[in-house]
Design a protein around this motif. Structure first.
Motif, PDB file in Angstrom:
ATOM      1  N   PRO B 149      49.685  29.778  37.306  1.00 22.24           N
ATOM      2  CA  PRO B 149      49.620  31.167  37.774  1.00 22.24           C
ATOM      3  C   PRO B 149      50.894  31.950  37.472  1.00 22.24           C
ATOM      4  O   PRO B 149      52.002  31.427  37.611  1.00 22.24           O
ATOM      5  N   VAL B 150      50.725  33.202  37.038  1.00 15.77           N
ATOM      6  CA  VAL B 150      51.836  34.054  36.624  1.00 15.77           C
ATOM      7  C   VAL B 150      51.741  35.391  37.365  1.00 15.77           C
ATOM      8  O   VAL B 150      50.661  35.953  37.490  1.00 15.77           O
ATOM      9  N   ALA B 151      52.873  35.859  37.869  1.00 14.66           N
ATOM     10  CA  ALA B 151      52.943  37.247  38.348  1.00 14.66           C
ATOM     11  C   ALA B 151      53.208  38.095  37.114  1.00 14.66           C
ATOM     12  O   ALA B 151      54.329  38.097  36.595  1.00 14.66           O
ATOM     13  N   TYR B 227      41.567  42.068  33.658  1.00 17.81           N
ATOM     14  CA  TYR B 227      41.832  42.458  35.045  1.00 17.81           C
ATOM     15  C   TYR B 227      42.647  41.351  35.699  1.00 17.81           C
ATOM     16  O   TYR B 227      42.199  40.213  35.767  1.00 17.81           O
ATOM     17  N   ARG B 228      43.841  41.691  36.171  1.00 20.10           N
ATOM     18  CA  ARG B 228      44.739  40.675  36.726  1.00 20.10           C
ATOM     19  C   ARG B 228      44.878  40.761  38.240  1.00 20.10           C
ATOM     20  O   ARG B 228      45.463  39.871  38.847  1.00 20.10           O
ATOM     21  N   GLY B 232      48.505  39.522  40.062  1.00 22.11           N
ATOM     22  CA  GLY B 232      48.277  38.643  38.918  1.00 22.11           C
ATOM     23  C   GLY B 232      47.472  37.412  39.275  1.00 22.11           C
ATOM     24  O   GLY B 232      47.338  36.496  38.475  1.00 22.11           O
ATOM     25  N   ALA B 233      46.925  37.382  40.493  1.00 23.39           N
ATOM     26  CA  ALA B 233      46.228  36.180  40.970  1.00 23.39           C
ATOM     27  C   ALA B 233      44.719  36.249  40.782  1.00 23.39           C
ATOM     28  O   ALA B 233      44.019  35.298  41.135  1.00 23.39           O
ATOM     29  N   ALA B 234      44.199  37.345  40.238  1.00 22.50           N
ATOM     30  CA  ALA B 234      42.744  37.455  40.080  1.00 22.50           C
ATOM     31  C   ALA B 234      42.230  36.308  39.220  1.00 22.50           C
ATOM     32  O   ALA B 234      42.906  35.866  38.293  1.00 22.50           O
ATOM     33  N   GLY B 235      41.038  35.824  39.537  1.00 21.51           N
ATOM     34  CA  GLY B 235      40.424  34.757  38.759  1.00 21.51           C
ATOM     35  C   GLY B 235      40.786  33.370  39.228  1.00 21.51           C
ATOM     36  O   GLY B 235      40.425  32.385  38.587  1.00 21.51           O
ATOM     37  N   ASP B 236      41.487  33.275  40.371  1.00 24.89           N
ATOM     38  CA  ASP B 236      41.862  31.941  40.847  1.00 24.89           C
ATOM     39  C   ASP B 236      40.691  31.351  41.633  1.00 24.89           C
ATOM     40  O   ASP B 236      40.734  31.161  42.855  1.00 24.89           O
ATOM     41  N   VAL B 237      39.624  31.037  40.890  1.00 29.37           N
ATOM     42  CA  VAL B 237      38.360  30.660  41.524  1.00 29.37           C
ATOM     43  C   VAL B 237      38.290  29.177  41.900  1.00 29.37           C
ATOM     44  O   VAL B 237      37.348  28.754  42.564  1.00 29.37           O
ATOM     45  N   GLY B 238      39.279  28.390  41.492  1.00 32.97           N
ATOM     46  CA  GLY B 238      39.243  26.956  41.771  1.00 32.97           C
ATOM     47  C   GLY B 238      39.240  26.638  43.250  1.00 32.97           C
ATOM     48  O   GLY B 238      38.767  25.576  43.655  1.00 32.97           O
ATOM     49  N   HIS B 239      39.764  27.578  44.048  1.00 31.67           N
ATOM     50  CA  HIS B 239      39.833  27.320  45.487  1.00 31.67           C
ATOM     51  C   HIS B 239      38.796  28.120  46.268  1.00 31.67           C
ATOM     52  O   HIS B 239      38.923  28.303  47.477  1.00 31.67           O
ATOM     53  N   ILE B 240      37.763  28.572  45.592  1.00 28.95           N
ATOM     54  CA  ILE B 240      36.605  29.118  46.312  1.00 28.95           C
ATOM     55  C   ILE B 240      35.894  27.928  46.952  1.00 28.95           C
ATOM     56  O   ILE B 240      35.651  26.906  46.314  1.00 28.95           O
ATOM     57  N   CYS B 241      35.587  28.087  48.240  1.00 28.79           N
ATOM     58  CA  CYS B 241      34.961  27.000  49.002  1.00 28.79           C
ATOM     59  C   CYS B 241      33.465  26.958  48.697  1.00 28.79           C
ATOM     60  O   CYS B 241      32.780  27.967  48.818  1.00 28.79           O
TER      61      CYS B 241
END
Lengths: 400, 400
Positions: B149-151, B227-228, B232-241
């Protein structure tokens, strides 16, 4: 009728800045673009000459000269805003700068069907025009909000659960009998998002508006513009699954957040608690009124009823689970929560927040602000007016 | 160094059309804008005169005259593309039209830390410049992709799980010692999305790229642009429950899709099945190699191993649950799935599709296309090059 196609990109930028602003002087408007000052002043003079913008009168200033403020010209014509709720219709005429010229609201039952509702809408619009002395030809654009899913390009409702009989009704064709102006139809939560976006002067680029009522929906502002998705279905978050082992939903799946935490689910949980003897206060209200509402639950919770508070926290927690998924995906700056269920009060919001912060990644919630939607006077009709202005005079040709 | 700020909006539009196209003749380029033909031709002539665009040579045409095709000029300078994977680095020089001028890939271990990795990157970049005869001053922009992950605004990594020691390292400062060009850093899946977007000539406005490997991430193209999100954290779907009763995840929550269906979880399930005697084939592979990979699982499944197929379907089903939430929210036109785990093969994709279609609303999946990401030669470095071009010559001033 103004020919918006003839506007240059630069002129459209000036109109856009003015529309989203709280009012700008000539100097401020010129400075808000990257044109040279002389080019900006020429363009402004040309727009004034063509009666697209006008001076709105002097504004108080801090001691120095009092600059004349500019606005989109009221001489261009009017926008019609039609906001159809499950139990009401609102009809308004708005100036291009979103000044409300006329606004009437009355009870209506969408279950009476679209023909009856739109006969009344047409009459209300005609009366409004008469009061304002505005002919049908002076209507520049018409925005319509409806409480159901809309395919934005066609303006048609698609499988609307609360609006049986509306799917095959063309709101556009109906209004075209009297108006040459283009008609744009969208769902109520997108309209709420557009109205909020405008009231915040377009300053927030990426935020969400969640409406929790009979169903749960979401309006998305992305890159500073409303985002409707491929089929107009974006934001249909009510059927996001928060528990695969949860109760069945009318959509055919199990554990949808709408089946667990929207208004009817909350009322059902409150009634179950009352019948199970967990809350004498809710029992008394249920016996008296024959049903319970989210407001009853909120009142009981605020009065210290533990069973009521537990239900509020559970429902807020489920909304928060859904929002955590959305936050991990979308990383918005703000989430504004509206709809009837927000009348439950602050514990509901606190429960939502707690659940989102617990279940989202730290980076995604670093700057996240979750709050109830700002109260906006005439919110519904202003949202439809903003849509009509955006889709007519501010619409640009597709970039690619 | 070219001063991109001096470009007019119209000139930038012409460069933009050309960059996203597959090559355009003068006539096509002029016609692709809403400028008048004479204004477009004047602007094109001016851009050619300033060596920002150039003729790339005649292209075969269908019988008639052979129009000279235009492209972004190779005389402007080069872009540097640096793609850092968990076990490799790729360094390339690209012309502004994304022609790959030089590209080297070599094994590297990010766990060696950023100082060691970037010492090697700097050397590779210097060698590439020497081979191409390009000085440091001719580098117009540098794009860097990293597996964490990048800001985006600061270009700094934030809590990178696979990259301990990288968080306090400034890639920008490191490259600034040798290059005056601006440096842009983004995560690998956004880079993959940008590369895919460019290869598809920017024709898809709203789509997702999902990468399933050690983790699960998502690149989002919305309104035609990456779209960030706010941080810059958009798309961090790995931790969707996907199951609140699911196994614990290293993030502290339970039932994250990454803990249930990313590469390590899939390998673990395969090893459990092998040890439990459910699959002689997997048992044999495990005994031989000491571990199992998603590729082993896919091979066993294709050979008819029922236990292997059940694991593939279960993992695909969990990915599909997560994607169903995302589809209900975002209503994309396409989802492209990439990353090492896709080597499992077609049953994995079929299981994902089935789960998404079952759990998303009908309107959202009406036109939805889910497939493996198109194979693109030099995909990583082209993605970083696209980012560098977009953020330098094609960057526009914020609209409001």
């Amino acid at each position: 009728m103004v020919d918006w196609q003839r506007l240059s990109d630069g002129e459209r930028t000036l109109l856009e800045r003015l529309f989203w602003s709280d009012g700008l002087s000539r100097g401020e408007l010129a400075a808000s673009t990257d044109f040279s000052k002389s080019k900006a002043n020429l363009a402004i003079a040309s727009l004034i000459g063509r009666e697209l913008i006008e001076e709105s009168g002097a504004q108080p200033s801090s001691g120095g000269r009092r600059p004349e403020m500019l606005r989109l010209s009221h001489r261009m014509g009017v926008l019609a805003g039609i906001d159809i709720g499950a139990t009401s219709v609102d009809v308004a005429l708005l100036a291009p700068d979103m000044t409300v010229l006329d606004h009437r609201s009355e009870a209506a039952d969408v279950r009476a069907g679209p023909v009856a509702v739109f006969a009344r809408v047409q009459a209300l619009l005609r009366e409004a025009r008469e009061r304002c002395g505005v002919g049908a030809a002076q209507v520049l654009g018409i925005g319509v909000g409806v409480p159901g899913p809309v395919a934005f390009d066609s303006g048609m409702l698609v499988n609307p659960p609360l609006l049986p009989g509306w799917e095959s009704f063309s709101i556009r064709d109906c209004l075209a009998e009297e108006y040459a102006a283009p008609v744009f139809v969208d769902n109520d939560v997108n309209i709420m998002a557009l109205g909020t976006h405008w009231r915040l002067h377009g300053r927030l680029q990426n935020f969400l508006v969640i409406k929790i009522g009979t169903g749960i929906g979401c309006g998305i502002i992305c890159h500073g513009a409303i985002y409707r998705g491929m089929d107009g279905a974006a934001g249909d978050v009510g059927h996001i699954c928060v528990d695969p082992h949860g109760p069945p939903c009318h959509c055919g799946n199990a554990g949808c957040v709408e089946a667990m935490a929207a208004g009817p689910a909350i009322a059902r949980m409150a009634e179950q608690a009352a019948r199970a003897g967990e809350s004498p206060r809710l029992k008394e209200l249920l016996d008296r009124n024959g049903q319970l509402t989210p407001v009853d639950l909120g009142n009981a919770s605020r009065a210290g009823d533990a069973a009521a508070s537990a239900i509020v926290q559970q429902a807020g927690g489920q909304i928060g689970r859904m929002l955590a998924a959305v936050v991990n995906f979308f990383n918005p700056s703000h989430i504004f929560i509206g709809g009837g269920v927000t009348q439950i009060g602050p514990l509901f919001l606190a429960s939502i927040r707690q659940s989102v912060y617990q279940r989202s990644l730290a980076l995604s919630t670093r700057h996240l602000d979750i709050r109830y939607v700002p109260q906006i006077e005439n919110a519904g009709v202003i949202g439809t007016g903003v849509m009509a202005v955006q889709e007519t005079m501010l619409a640009r040709a597709a970039r690619l």
